[in-house]
Design a protein around this motif. Structure first.
Motif, PDB file in Angstrom:
ATOM      1  N   LYS A 273     -11.922 -36.380 -92.239  1.00 26.38           N
ATOM      2  CA  LYS A 273     -13.146 -36.101 -92.984  1.00 26.38           C
ATOM      3  C   LYS A 273     -14.204 -35.394 -92.136  1.00 26.38           C
ATOM      4  CE  LYS A 273     -12.534 -40.142 -95.993  1.00 26.38           C
ATOM      5  NZ  LYS A 273     -13.145 -41.408 -96.483  1.00 26.38           N
ATOM      6  N   HIS A 274     -13.933 -35.234 -90.842  1.00 24.29           N
ATOM      7  CA  HIS A 274     -14.924 -34.661 -89.930  1.00 24.29           C
ATOM      8  C   HIS A 274     -14.656 -33.168 -89.716  1.00 24.29           C
ATOM      9  CE1 HIS A 274     -16.159 -38.758 -88.968  1.00 24.29           C
ATOM     10  NE2 HIS A 274     -14.872 -39.051 -88.815  1.00 24.29           N
ATOM     11  N   THR A 275     -15.705 -32.355 -89.778  1.00 29.01           N
ATOM     12  CA  THR A 275     -15.610 -30.916 -89.529  1.00 29.01           C
ATOM     13  C   THR A 275     -16.741 -30.484 -88.607  1.00 29.01           C
ATOM     14  OG1 THR A 275     -14.622 -30.522 -91.712  1.00 29.01           O
ATOM     15  CG2 THR A 275     -15.560 -28.619 -90.567  1.00 29.01           C
ATOM     16  N   VAL A 276     -16.414 -29.664 -87.613  1.00 30.05           N
ATOM     17  CA  VAL A 276     -17.429 -29.112 -86.713  1.00 30.05           C
ATOM     18  C   VAL A 276     -17.213 -27.611 -86.593  1.00 30.05           C
ATOM     19  CG1 VAL A 276     -17.647 -31.251 -85.386  1.00 30.05           C
ATOM     20  CG2 VAL A 276     -16.026 -29.497 -84.643  1.00 30.05           C
ATOM     21  N   PHE A 277     -18.271 -26.897 -86.242  1.00 29.10           N
ATOM     22  CA  PHE A 277     -18.206 -25.458 -86.006  1.00 29.10           C
ATOM     23  C   PHE A 277     -18.484 -25.204 -84.531  1.00 29.10           C
ATOM     24  CE2 PHE A 277     -19.017 -25.849 -90.487  1.00 29.10           C
ATOM     25  CZ  PHE A 277     -18.258 -24.822 -91.056  1.00 29.10           C
ATOM     26  N   LEU A 278     -17.633 -24.406 -83.912  1.00 31.62           N
ATOM     27  CA  LEU A 278     -17.765 -24.144 -82.480  1.00 31.62           C
ATOM     28  C   LEU A 278     -18.414 -22.795 -82.217  1.00 31.62           C
ATOM     29  CD1 LEU A 278     -14.331 -25.357 -81.028  1.00 31.62           C
ATOM     30  CD2 LEU A 278     -16.470 -26.628 -81.242  1.00 31.62           C
ATOM     31  N   LYS A 279     -19.182 -22.757 -81.122  1.00 30.91           N
ATOM     32  CA  LYS A 279     -19.710 -21.517 -80.578  1.00 30.91           C
ATOM     33  C   LYS A 279     -18.888 -21.155 -79.342  1.00 30.91           C
ATOM     34  CE  LYS A 279     -24.435 -22.635 -82.025  1.00 30.91           C
ATOM     35  NZ  LYS A 279     -25.830 -22.877 -81.558  1.00 30.91           N
ATOM     36  N   PRO A 280     -18.879 -19.885 -78.938  1.00 32.25           N
ATOM     37  CA  PRO A 280     -18.127 -19.510 -77.726  1.00 32.25           C
ATOM     38  C   PRO A 280     -18.527 -20.363 -76.537  1.00 32.25           C
ATOM     39  CG  PRO A 280     -18.806 -17.547 -78.910  1.00 32.25           C
ATOM     40  CD  PRO A 280     -19.472 -18.708 -79.600  1.00 32.25           C
ATOM     41  N   GLY A 281     -17.519 -20.838 -75.799  1.00 30.34           N
ATOM     42  CA  GLY A 281     -17.772 -21.690 -74.645  1.00 30.34           C
ATOM     43  C   GLY A 281     -17.780 -23.167 -74.976  1.00 30.34           C
ATOM     44  N   GLN A 282     -17.532 -23.523 -76.236  1.00 32.95           N
ATOM     45  CA  GLN A 282     -17.481 -24.920 -76.633  1.00 32.95           C
ATOM     46  C   GLN A 282     -16.046 -25.351 -76.936  1.00 32.95           C
ATOM     47  OE1 GLN A 282     -20.216 -25.189 -79.989  1.00 32.95           O
ATOM     48  NE2 GLN A 282     -21.839 -25.926 -78.639  1.00 32.95           N
ATOM     49  N   ALA A 283     -15.810 -26.654 -76.856  1.00 25.71           N
ATOM     50  CA  ALA A 283     -14.503 -27.220 -77.161  1.00 25.71           C
ATOM     51  C   ALA A 283     -14.676 -28.410 -78.093  1.00 25.71           C
ATOM     52  CB  ALA A 283     -13.778 -27.654 -75.889  1.00 25.71           C
ATOM     53  N   ALA A 284     -13.733 -28.587 -79.012  1.00 27.30           N
ATOM     54  CA  ALA A 284     -13.714 -29.734 -79.917  1.00 27.30           C
ATOM     55  C   ALA A 284     -12.549 -30.625 -79.526  1.00 27.30           C
ATOM     56  CB  ALA A 284     -13.581 -29.280 -81.358  1.00 27.30           C
TER      57      ALA A 284
ATOM     58  N   ALA B 147     -17.348 -26.169 -72.465  1.00 24.10           N
ATOM     59  CA  ALA B 147     -16.056 -25.998 -71.804  1.00 24.10           C
ATOM     60  C   ALA B 147     -16.159 -25.084 -70.596  1.00 24.10           C
ATOM     61  CB  ALA B 147     -15.038 -25.421 -72.790  1.00 24.10           C
ATOM     62  N   ASP B 148     -15.299 -25.323 -69.617  1.00 21.23           N
ATOM     63  CA  ASP B 148     -15.124 -24.420 -68.483  1.00 21.23           C
ATOM     64  C   ASP B 148     -14.009 -23.450 -68.869  1.00 21.23           C
ATOM     65  OD1 ASP B 148     -14.450 -23.113 -66.141  1.00 21.23           O
ATOM     66  OD2 ASP B 148     -14.573 -24.891 -64.883  1.00 21.23           O
ATOM     67  N   LEU B 149     -14.388 -22.285 -69.394  1.00 20.95           N
ATOM     68  CA  LEU B 149     -13.395 -21.350 -69.919  1.00 20.95           C
ATOM     69  C   LEU B 149     -12.409 -20.899 -68.852  1.00 20.95           C
ATOM     70  CD1 LEU B 149     -15.476 -19.088 -72.336  1.00 20.95           C
ATOM     71  CD2 LEU B 149     -13.907 -20.937 -72.912  1.00 20.95           C
ATOM     72  N   GLU B 150     -12.895 -20.735 -67.629  1.00 22.78           N
ATOM     73  CA  GLU B 150     -12.006 -20.290 -66.554  1.00 22.78           C
ATOM     74  C   GLU B 150     -10.908 -21.317 -66.317  1.00 22.78           C
ATOM     75  OE1 GLU B 150     -12.218 -18.581 -61.960  1.00 22.78           O
ATOM     76  OE2 GLU B 150     -14.038 -19.259 -62.983  1.00 22.78           O
ATOM     77  N   GLU B 151     -11.270 -22.595 -66.384  1.00 28.15           N
ATOM     78  CA  GLU B 151     -10.280 -23.646 -66.191  1.00 28.15           C
ATOM     79  C   GLU B 151      -9.348 -23.749 -67.388  1.00 28.15           C
ATOM     80  OE1 GLU B 151     -10.037 -28.474 -65.331  1.00 28.15           O
ATOM     81  OE2 GLU B 151     -11.968 -27.499 -65.614  1.00 28.15           O
ATOM     82  N   VAL B 152      -9.896 -23.720 -68.597  1.00 26.14           N
ATOM     83  CA  VAL B 152      -9.092 -23.873 -69.810  1.00 26.14           C
ATOM     84  C   VAL B 152      -8.078 -22.749 -69.965  1.00 26.14           C
ATOM     85  CG1 VAL B 152      -9.184 -23.878 -72.336  1.00 26.14           C
ATOM     86  CG2 VAL B 152     -10.866 -25.188 -71.020  1.00 26.14           C
ATOM     87  N   LEU B 153      -8.490 -21.522 -69.654  1.00 26.13           N
ATOM     88  CA  LEU B 153      -7.626 -20.352 -69.869  1.00 26.13           C
ATOM     89  C   LEU B 153      -6.846 -19.951 -68.630  1.00 26.13           C
ATOM     90  CD1 LEU B 153     -10.107 -18.175 -71.959  1.00 26.13           C
ATOM     91  CD2 LEU B 153      -8.370 -19.771 -72.784  1.00 26.13           C
ATOM     92  N   SER B 154      -6.941 -20.721 -67.556  1.00 24.14           N
ATOM     93  CA  SER B 154      -6.259 -20.352 -66.312  1.00 24.14           C
ATOM     94  C   SER B 154      -4.758 -20.212 -66.508  1.00 24.14           C
ATOM     95  CB  SER B 154      -6.563 -21.378 -65.215  1.00 24.14           C
ATOM     96  OG  SER B 154      -6.118 -22.673 -65.586  1.00 24.14           O
ATOM     97  N   TRP B 155      -4.143 -21.069 -67.310  1.00 22.52           N
ATOM     98  CA  TRP B 155      -2.683 -20.997 -67.523  1.00 22.52           C
ATOM     99  C   TRP B 155      -2.296 -19.650 -68.125  1.00 22.52           C
ATOM    100  CZ3 TRP B 155      -0.274 -20.086 -72.154  1.00 22.52           C
ATOM    101  CH2 TRP B 155      -1.055 -20.192 -73.322  1.00 22.52           C
ATOM    102  N   LYS B 156      -3.097 -19.163 -69.081  1.00 23.58           N
ATOM    103  CA  LYS B 156      -2.825 -17.877 -69.727  1.00 23.58           C
ATOM    104  C   LYS B 156      -2.989 -16.725 -68.747  1.00 23.58           C
ATOM    105  CE  LYS B 156      -6.015 -15.931 -72.233  1.00 23.58           C
ATOM    106  NZ  LYS B 156      -6.183 -14.540 -71.721  1.00 23.58           N
ATOM    107  N   ASN B 157      -3.915 -16.884 -67.813  1.00 20.25           N
ATOM    108  CA  ASN B 157      -4.214 -15.820 -66.859  1.00 20.25           C
ATOM    109  C   ASN B 157      -3.376 -15.900 -65.586  1.00 20.25           C
ATOM    110  OD1 ASN B 157      -6.195 -14.773 -68.598  1.00 20.25           O
ATOM    111  ND2 ASN B 157      -7.726 -16.208 -67.813  1.00 20.25           N
ATOM    112  N   GLY B 158      -2.442 -16.838 -65.536  1.00 18.00           N
ATOM    113  CA  GLY B 158      -1.464 -16.845 -64.450  1.00 18.00           C
ATOM    114  C   GLY B 158      -1.771 -17.731 -63.267  1.00 18.00           C
ATOM    115  N   TYR B 159      -2.621 -18.741 -63.417  1.00 20.37           N
ATOM    116  CA  TYR B 159      -2.880 -19.607 -62.278  1.00 20.37           C
ATOM    117  C   TYR B 159      -3.256 -21.019 -62.738  1.00 20.37           C
ATOM    118  CZ  TYR B 159      -7.808 -18.333 -63.167  1.00 20.37           C
ATOM    119  OH  TYR B 159      -9.027 -18.104 -63.749  1.00 20.37           O
ATOM    120  N   PHE B 160      -3.161 -21.951 -61.813  1.00 19.54           N
ATOM    121  CA  PHE B 160      -3.672 -23.298 -62.026  1.00 19.54           C
ATOM    122  C   PHE B 160      -5.097 -23.341 -61.491  1.00 19.54           C
ATOM    123  CE2 PHE B 160       0.921 -23.970 -61.204  1.00 19.54           C
ATOM    124  CZ  PHE B 160       1.279 -24.621 -62.379  1.00 19.54           C
ATOM    125  N   ARG B 161      -5.975 -24.024 -62.210  1.00 22.03           N
ATOM    126  CA  ARG B 161      -7.331 -24.235 -61.707  1.00 22.03           C
ATOM    127  C   ARG B 161      -7.655 -25.707 -61.867  1.00 22.03           C
ATOM    128  NH1 ARG B 161     -11.900 -21.676 -60.206  1.00 22.03           N
ATOM    129  NH2 ARG B 161     -13.887 -22.637 -60.717  1.00 22.03           N
TER     130      ARG B 161
END
Length: 375
Positions: A268-279, A293-307
Motif C-alpha cells: 500500500k506504500h508508494t514513494v517518488f524518488l529524485k536522482p541520488g535517492q534510494a528506496a 544514495a552514494d551513486l558511485e558505490e551503488v553503480l560501481s559493479w556496472k562500471n567495473g569495480y568494487f567500491r
C-alpha cells in the motif's frame, strides 16, 4: 596516460608547480583510470594511514619515473589537502607485505567473472550465450541477435502479435550480461541475476520481472509505462536510469535512481524518488524508506569495480562470492570494522583478498574455490 606522464604530474602536484591544465588532466586520469588499484583500509587504521600519508606529503618525496604511483583521495587532514588528491608509493609500501601474505600458498588463480548468461525461451529451449556466435540467434525470431560480446538485442518485430512469449535471461555466479529490449531499453545484469521479459511489448504497460541486481536505462514512453517487478516491489519508470538490488541475501529490495524519476510501490506504500535517492523495502516490515544514495558505490559493479564505503566483511564476501563463484565460510565471529577502498572487478581473487589482508584485521584460508575468513 603512461606512467612517465603520471609521475611528472604527481611531482608537479607535490611540489605545488602544477598548472590548472595539468591539474585537470590529473583529476581526469584519477576518475577514469582502469586499474582502480587503490588502498583498502579498515576504520581502525584510517588515522594511522592518514598520518603516514601526511608525512610523505610534507616530506615532498622525490618521485622517479621508474616508480609506479597511485593517486589517492586523502580524507583526514586539513581541508586544503582535501582538494589535493594525494600520491602514495603503493608498490613500495604494500608489495613486500603482499608477497609475505601469499608467499607460501600454492594457489589456483580464481579468475574474475565474465560475459556469461543463458537465454531460456518461451518454448523451453535454452541457449548458452557465451558460446553463441554473433548474429541472429537460433530462436525462430529473426529480430533476436547477439550484437557483440556480452550483449543481445531485440528489434520491435511486427511478426510477434501478442507479446506473450516471455523469455528469461539469467546470469550465473561469475557472470554478467546486457540486453537491449525491443523498445530500446537497456538492461545490464550483474552476477546471479535474471530478467523475465516479452519479445515484444504490447498492451498498456511494458512489464518485466527481475531478481538479483539489474541496472536499467529506460526509453520513456508515456503511453506505455515501463514497470519492473522485483520481489514485493514495483517500480514505475517516468523516464530514467535506475539500479535495482533484489538479491535474496539483502532481505529487501533497494531501488536507486541515477537520473530521471521513478515511483516505487510496495503493497500500500508508494514513494517518488529524485536522482541520488534510494528506496529500501524491508521484507520484514513492508515499509519503504527513502535515503540519500552514494551513486558511485551503488553503480560501481556496472562500471567495473568494487567500491567499499565502511563496508562490513560479511557484505564484502557476499559480493566476492557472486562475482568469483566461490564458497565462503567463517572460522570465527566477524570483525566489526568497516572497510573502505576501491578495486577493479577484473582483478584475480587473490589480489582482492591480499588488499583486504593488508588491513591486518582479517586473513584468508584458500582451498580451491572455498574461502575461509579468519581473524
Amino acid at each position: 596516460m603512461d606512467e612517465k606522464r603520471i609521475d611528472y604530474l604527481a611531482h608537479q602536484l607535490l611540489t605545488r608547480k602544477i598548472s590548472a591544465t595539468e591539474r585537470e588532466e590529473l583529476d581526469e586520469w584519477y576518475n577514469t583510470f582502469a586499474s582502480y588499484e587503490l588502498y583498502i583500509y579498515s576504520a581502525l587504521k584510517k588515522q594511522q594511514f592518514s598520518d603516514n600519508l601526511y608525512q610523505q606529503i610534507t616530506k615532498k618525496i622525490d618521485i622517479t619515473p621508474r616508480r609506479r604511483v597511485i593517486y589517492y583521495r586523502y580524507v583526514g587532514i586539513a581541508a586544503s589537502l582535501l582538494l589535493v588528491l594525494s600520491i602514495i608509493f603503493y608498490r613500495v609500501f604494500t608489495n613486500k607485505q603482499h608477497r609475505q601474505t601469499f608467499a607460501n600458498k600454492s594457489l589456483i588463480e580464481i579468475k574474475p567473472g565474465s560475459d556469461r548468461a543463458q537465454l531460456r525461451l518461451a518454448d523451453g529451449r535454452t541457449l548458452d550465450l557465451e558460446k553463441a556466435a554473433e548474429g541472429v540467434l537460433p530462436t525462430g525470431d529473426q529480430s533476436v541477435k547477439k550484437a557483440g560480446k556480452g550483449l543481445i538485442t531485440y528489434s520491435d518485430s511486427e511478426k510477434i502479435a501478442d507479446g506473450s512469449d516471455y523469455n528469461i535471461l539469467s546470469t550465473p555466479k561469475g557472470g554478467k550480461f546486457s540486453i537491449k529490449l525491443s523498445d530500446g531499453t537497456l538492461a545490464i545484469l550483474d552476477a546471479s541475476s535474471s530478467l523475465r521479459y516479452p519479445s515484444r511489448f504490447t498492451g498498456a504497460n511494458r512489464m518485466v520481472e527481475v531478481s538479483g541486481q539489474v541496472y536499467f536505462e529506460v526509453v520513456h514512453n508515456a503511453k506505455q509505462p515501463f514497470i519492473v517487478k522485483a520481489a514485493g516491489q514495483t517500480i514505475r519508470d517516468l523516464g530514467t536510469h535506475f539500479n535495482i538490488n533484489a538479491y535474496p541475501q539483502e532481505k529487501g529490495v533497494k531501488t536507486t535512481l541515477e537520473e530521471g524519476a521513478v515511483s516505487v510501490q510496495d503493497g500500500k506504500h508508494t514513494v517518488f524518488l529524485k536522482p541520488g535517492q534510494a528506496a529500501w523495502s524491508n521484507n520484514n516490515t513492508g515499509n519503504i524508506t527513502v535515503v540519500e544514495a552514494d551513486l558511485e558505490e551503488v553503480l560501481s559493479w556496472k562500471n567495473g569495480y568494487f567500491r567499499f564505503n565502511d563496508e562490513r566483511i560479511g557484505n564484502i564476501m557476499l559480493q566476492l562470492s557472486n562475482w568469483y563463484d566461490i564458497e565462503v565460510s567463517y572460522a570465527a565471529n566477524l570483525p566489526e570494522d568497516g572497510f573502505n577502498g576501491t578495486i577493479s572487478r577484473s582483478k584475480n581473487l587473490t589480489e582482492v583478498l591480499a588488499m583486504l589482508e593488508r588491513t591486518g584485521i582479517i586473513h584468508f584460508k584458500i582451498e580451491g574455490r572455498r574461502i575461509t575468513v579468519l581473524p
